[in-house]
Design a protein around this motif. Structure first.
Motif, PDB file in Angstrom:
ATOM      1  N   TYR A   6       0.860  -1.183   0.000  1.00  0.00           N
ATOM      2  CA  TYR A   6       0.000   0.000   0.000  1.00  0.00           C
ATOM      3  C   TYR A   6       0.893   1.228   0.000  1.00  0.00           C
ATOM      4  N   ARG A   7       0.430   2.285  -0.632  1.00  0.00           N
ATOM      5  CA  ARG A   7       1.159   3.560  -0.623  1.00  0.00           C
ATOM      6  C   ARG A   7       0.195   4.696  -0.896  1.00  0.00           C
ATOM      7  N   ILE A  37      18.050  13.300   8.305  1.00  0.00           N
ATOM      8  CA  ILE A  37      19.302  12.645   7.916  1.00  0.00           C
ATOM      9  C   ILE A  37      19.113  11.134   7.799  1.00  0.00           C
ATOM     10  N   VAL A  38      18.544  10.534   8.830  1.00  0.00           N
ATOM     11  CA  VAL A  38      18.403   9.073   8.897  1.00  0.00           C
ATOM     12  C   VAL A  38      17.241   8.594   8.036  1.00  0.00           C
ATOM     13  N   GLY A  39      16.162   9.343   7.997  1.00  0.00           N
ATOM     14  CA  GLY A  39      14.968   8.946   7.258  1.00  0.00           C
ATOM     15  C   GLY A  39      13.783   8.801   8.194  1.00  0.00           C
ATOM     16  N   SER A  40      12.673   8.407   7.617  1.00  0.00           N
ATOM     17  CA  SER A  40      11.444   8.241   8.394  1.00  0.00           C
ATOM     18  C   SER A  40      10.904   6.835   8.198  1.00  0.00           C
ATOM     19  N   VAL A  55       8.951   6.489   4.361  1.00  0.00           N
ATOM     20  CA  VAL A  55       8.711   7.610   3.466  1.00  0.00           C
ATOM     21  C   VAL A  55       9.714   7.469   2.328  1.00  0.00           C
ATOM     22  N   GLU A  56       9.181   7.340   1.107  1.00  0.00           N
ATOM     23  CA  GLU A  56      10.021   7.184  -0.075  1.00  0.00           C
ATOM     24  C   GLU A  56       9.463   8.033  -1.206  1.00  0.00           C
ATOM     25  N   SER A  57      10.287   8.885  -1.752  1.00  0.00           N
ATOM     26  CA  SER A  57       9.925   9.679  -2.934  1.00  0.00           C
ATOM     27  C   SER A  57       8.570  10.363  -2.801  1.00  0.00           C
ATOM     28  N   GLY A  58       8.318  10.964  -1.649  1.00  0.00           N
ATOM     29  CA  GLY A  58       7.092  11.723  -1.451  1.00  0.00           C
ATOM     30  C   GLY A  58       5.860  10.895  -1.170  1.00  0.00           C
ATOM     31  N   GLU A  59       6.060   9.644  -0.762  1.00  0.00           N
ATOM     32  CA  GLU A  59       4.930   8.784  -0.445  1.00  0.00           C
ATOM     33  C   GLU A  59       5.176   8.017   0.848  1.00  0.00           C
ATOM     34  N   PHE A  60       4.098   7.675   1.539  1.00  0.00           N
ATOM     35  CA  PHE A  60       4.163   6.691   2.610  1.00  0.00           C
ATOM     36  C   PHE A  60       4.043   5.330   1.934  1.00  0.00           C
ATOM     37  N   VAL A  61       4.982   4.435   2.211  1.00  0.00           N
ATOM     38  CA  VAL A  61       4.979   3.105   1.598  1.00  0.00           C
ATOM     39  C   VAL A  61       4.900   2.072   2.713  1.00  0.00           C
TER      40      VAL A  61
END
Length: 88
Positions: A6-7, A37-40, A55-61
């Motif tokens: 899902y995303r 820095i680390v990410g979400s 969070v990847e490329s402007g989406e919740f994945v």
């Protein structure tokens, strides 16, 4: 973990996603981070299965660990977040 199921676009703040997840009955949040820095990401267990939201490329994945999680469990998680998938 490579079982994405899902995303949706970043239409909400990270804390809104975490708070909304906490309202899902039976969920246990095991780890989370929101750092430029680390990410979400947010790790949780639901119905005995390990999940992660990144969070990847402007989406919740959304990902599920392993391939033994029934589709209806992933569908239940996705349905819980459907109300957040559109801008407020």
């Amino acid at each position: 973990m490579n079982n994405s199921f899902y995303r949706f676009p970043l239409t909400r703040f990270w804390y809104e996603l975490r708070d909304h997840l906490s309202a899902l009955p039976g969920v246990a949040v095991t780890s989370f981070a929101d750092d430029p820095i680390v990410g979400s990401w947010l790790d949780f267990i639901f119905r005995g299965h390990q999940f992660t939201i990144n969070v990847e490329s402007g989406e919740f994945v959304f990902f599920v660990a392993g391939s033994d999680c029934p589709e209806f469990v992933c569908a239940e998680v996705a349905a819980h977040f459907e109300s957040l998938s559109t801008p407020s």
